[in-house]
Enzyme design. Sequence first.
Site, short mmCIF file in Angstrom:
data_model
loop_
_atom_site.label_atom_id
_atom_site.label_comp_id
_atom_site.label_asym_id
_atom_site.label_seq_id
_atom_site.Cartn_x
_atom_site.Cartn_y
_atom_site.Cartn_z
N GLU A 24 0.80 -1.23 0.00
CA GLU A 24 0.00 0.00 0.00
C GLU A 24 0.83 1.28 0.00
O GLU A 24 0.42 2.28 -0.57
CB GLU A 24 -0.93 0.06 1.23
CG GLU A 24 -1.97 -1.02 1.28
CD GLU A 24 -1.52 -2.21 2.08
OE1 GLU A 24 -2.37 -2.88 2.65
OE2 GLU A 24 -0.30 -2.48 2.14
N ASP A 111 -2.27 -5.38 3.26
CA ASP A 111 -2.51 -5.82 4.64
C ASP A 111 -3.43 -7.03 4.69
O ASP A 111 -4.24 -7.26 3.78
CB ASP A 111 -3.10 -4.67 5.46
CG ASP A 111 -2.10 -3.53 5.66
OD1 ASP A 111 -0.88 -3.78 5.52
OD2 ASP A 111 -2.52 -2.39 5.94
N ASP A 113 -6.02 -7.78 6.54
CA ASP A 113 -7.41 -7.67 6.97
C ASP A 113 -8.35 -7.50 5.78
O ASP A 113 -7.93 -7.55 4.62
CB ASP A 113 -7.56 -6.52 7.97
CG ASP A 113 -7.11 -5.19 7.38
OD1 ASP A 113 -6.75 -5.15 6.18
OD2 ASP A 113 -7.09 -4.18 8.11
N GLU A 115 -9.81 -4.88 4.64
CA GLU A 115 -9.45 -3.72 3.82
C GLU A 115 -8.33 -4.07 2.84
O GLU A 115 -8.38 -3.73 1.65
CB GLU A 115 -9.01 -2.57 4.73
CG GLU A 115 -9.01 -1.21 4.09
CD GLU A 115 -10.36 -0.55 4.08
OE1 GLU A 115 -10.51 0.43 3.34
OE2 GLU A 115 -11.27 -1.01 4.78
N TYR A 336 1.16 -6.01 12.91
CA TYR A 336 0.03 -5.30 12.28
C TYR A 336 -0.88 -4.70 13.35
O TYR A 336 -1.21 -5.34 14.34
CB TYR A 336 -0.74 -6.26 11.39
CG TYR A 336 -1.74 -5.55 10.51
CD1 TYR A 336 -1.34 -4.49 9.70
CD2 TYR A 336 -3.07 -5.94 10.49
CE1 TYR A 336 -2.25 -3.83 8.89
CE2 TYR A 336 -3.99 -5.29 9.67
CZ TYR A 336 -3.57 -4.24 8.88
OH TYR A 336 -4.48 -3.58 8.08
N ARG A 338 -4.03 -3.44 13.17
CA ARG A 338 -5.50 -3.57 13.14
C ARG A 338 -5.85 -5.02 13.47
O ARG A 338 -5.82 -5.88 12.60
CB ARG A 338 -6.05 -3.16 11.77
CG ARG A 338 -5.89 -1.68 11.48
CD ARG A 338 -6.62 -1.24 10.23
NE ARG A 338 -6.35 0.16 9.96
CZ ARG A 338 -5.40 0.61 9.14
NH1 ARG A 338 -4.62 -0.25 8.51
NH2 ARG A 338 -5.21 1.90 8.96
N HIS A 383 -4.18 -12.73 13.41
CA HIS A 383 -3.03 -13.54 13.77
C HIS A 383 -2.57 -13.31 15.21
O HIS A 383 -2.36 -14.25 15.95
CB HIS A 383 -1.87 -13.26 12.81
CG HIS A 383 -2.07 -13.91 11.47
ND1 HIS A 383 -2.87 -13.35 10.50
CD2 HIS A 383 -1.59 -15.06 10.96
CE1 HIS A 383 -2.86 -14.14 9.44
NE2 HIS A 383 -2.10 -15.18 9.68
#
Length: 919
Positions: A24, A111, A113, A115, A336, A338, A383
């Site tokens: 990203e 990422d 997730d 998103e 990460y 989130r 995770h």
Amino acid sequence: MTAGAIKREAVYRLPVAHTLVIVESPTKARTIRGFLPKDFKVEASMGHVRDLPNNASEIPAAHKGEKWANLGVNTANNFEPLYVVPKDKKKVVKELKDALKGADQLLLATDEDREGESISWHLLQLLNPKVPVKRMVFHEITKEAIGRALEQTRELDMELVHAQETRRILDRLVGYTLSPLLWKKVAWGLSAGRVQSVAVRLLVQRERARRAFKSGSYWDLKAQLNQGSAGFEAKLTHLKGERIAGGSDFDEATGALKAGSKVRLLAESEARQLREAVLAAPWKVAAVEEKPTTRKPVAPFTTSTLQQEANRKLRLSARETMRTAQGLYERGFITYMRTDSVHLSDQAINAARSCVSDKYGKEYLSPSARQFSTKARNAQEAHEAIRPAGESFRDPSATGLDGRDLALYELIWKRTVASQMADAKLTMLSVDLEVDGGSLGPAAFRSTGKRIDFPGFFRAYVEGSDDPDAALEGQEVLLPSLKTGDSPACKGVEALGHQTQPPARYSEAALVKMLEKEGIGRPSTYASIIGTIVDRGYATLQNNALTPSFTAFAVTALLEEHFPDLVDTSFTARMENTLDEISHGQVQWLPYLESFYKGDQGLEAQVQQREGDIDPTASRTIELEGLPCVVRIGRFGAYLETKRVADDGTEELLKATLPNEITPADLDADKAELILKQKADGPESLGEDPETGDLVYLLFGQYGPYVQRGQVSDENPKPKRASLPKGTKPEDLTLEDALGLLRLPRHLGEHPDGGKIEAGLGRFGPYVVHHKGKGEKDYRSLKVEDDVLMVGLSRAVELLAQPKRGRGGRTALKDLGTPEGADEAIQLFDGPYGLYVKQGKVNASLPEGTTADTVTLEQAVELLAAKAAAGKSKGRKAAGTAAKKPAAAKKPAAKKAPATTKTGRLRASAVRVIRAADS
């Protein structure tokens, strides 16, 4: 050139085969690049590359005539979303397509997730690669994690993609269906959102409770006692066998004791009488109790608990916390950020236990490894919890981080390490004392304390509290050695009066905690939701408390009356639960959207049916108890309105603008009457300016209270004005203060390096400025404790010596100097997308490979010049395009007419704007 040479040159020009990896952000790209083989090329998508259209200009020509185009979702065709590539992403998409041309494999490494899965799916749709594509996921950016991710690539998870798409569509349906209704019925530019509106209602409900709160008063005693040389405190608990009333015994609605309370309410006269009696009487220890207890460490951070604790301990907003955490993750410092999981991997547990042994000693280790389970509603077990990255944790002092980055990393490090430490062992202490209260009867006092027998995890971390008066868990309160029958000496007794306090406003931490507890929204969206609430004017953030505005009251009242489900916490939590079930494949997304939006009970029909029933005047009116007027929402903000009898005996309406800084919490009858009186009678003067002979007035405007010298007249159309500094109460303002403000800026003296220094009051508050010469000025804002009317030269020099902060509150990494002939210096910053240089309003990113140590002033000048030239080129191009289309400026006026009518404006606005809160 021979055919063979041409063939050889063609072969030579063929792109070298490589694996393309897309992430990203450039920061993430730079970090991951160091852990990949040399034939891997890493590019950044700069976030989402495709989304629903934000405004009419983004709608493709083929769909512009469609009724659903403004919504961006074709509700008549299975809720098919209309995806577009925003203008600012077209260049990025082209660069990604070019990078893909020579690739023999594509790895989508966004990422892990929902998103991130969605971004990868959109990239796949746009790039349409002809080479093998794999999904590469990892929750930390370390060599080992990237190596494992390369070995364990997978296919795209379409259930996650559908879940994210359903959320996006649902948020658009709610936002773009309700928001235009709010424009018509309350005020232009407002937005509604699936989670945003519920969060605003929570703030409003708390403020209503505060306004309705009736304070109660009570008295008690506090004694200072000595046993030998050791002193301790004791508080009155009982009188003549009856428990003394405390704050929790009062009814918030009446200010009186709760019905059925079996307590003794001590009057002031009784408290003072009792004080005299116990001061002269002997004290005796009636009972001593020691109660052993243990405290266990809290779980490692999730997104929600990180936001809460960073707000409590570091005073960071949810948005600042997530921005900082994102940077730490992308640079390989933490996992990460989130996640709803509190789970730690075996690798993390070993790393944490190693830190405990090395830093605190083996006796501080928990007997066995600790694992935690998530208790939050609708938790998604990702995770791992948020923790320091890697197989061994870098000590905060060895990271090279500073400022906000270091503070947040240290918080995460301490909480993770503490989770593997031994329990803290405490002994809770209490001593009951008896003393004769004279004619009022025997009095009982109690002293409490806490002894820490073994600190355990307290050595590393103690969790914060939303209650500012709560004692820290790790804070010891020792009592002297006492036994039954002892007679401590009384050194003094205070009779203390108390007022019960209204429920506290939500801090960001408290609001995040409440949203998570109720299962509303996802923790990863809380930062943007709270940011939207503040940005849209639904609340202000003052002293870390969220205070709702008059607009918030009006919008919440409308939604509660006409769309109660959409602001009901239980309904929203059930909706959230269904969305999670969609992500697990347990519920089909299309039937759910159909039932929510369509049919007689669907949102579309509800809005259409009720729009005609909603009276705009009533929707813009807020009636607050105890006011001599009503508050209405107007085009330019809130105002007061009341009826009064005019000089000729007729009844007329009196309206007065409310300053923006006054909230429903601040507005009482006295303030309202003062503002209305000033509007009706004109302002009262504070006195006369001895230098000019003009009267000085205190006035209230849309942007708050201000002082003015003289009245507006033909001879003096713009009299001198000055705003009151933040925190200054209008009722406390003196003539001397007003004159001081009107005479700003103040000359403070000469700077040691030459040039005068002044103190002044500007758009962003009080400041000091150093005039360096040749038009160059160096500004610094004054701190909260500084008074613009009193600050001196030495303090100004001290502030000017401090590093200047850039955008987002960032501190410059270094000052590269001022180019010859320029007025402003060039500074180097580290932003979310990497290093950049800044001069004035122009920013330019550093090219790849250039570091903070190697960048030079000359290189920075070239980068900024190129950026400025590119900006001008775009402007010229736009102007040229406009010049080629003179016909567009000569459209018949008749065709513009509908947009100038009320209905036309609203229809046009529906196409034009809002990014209704997508949450």
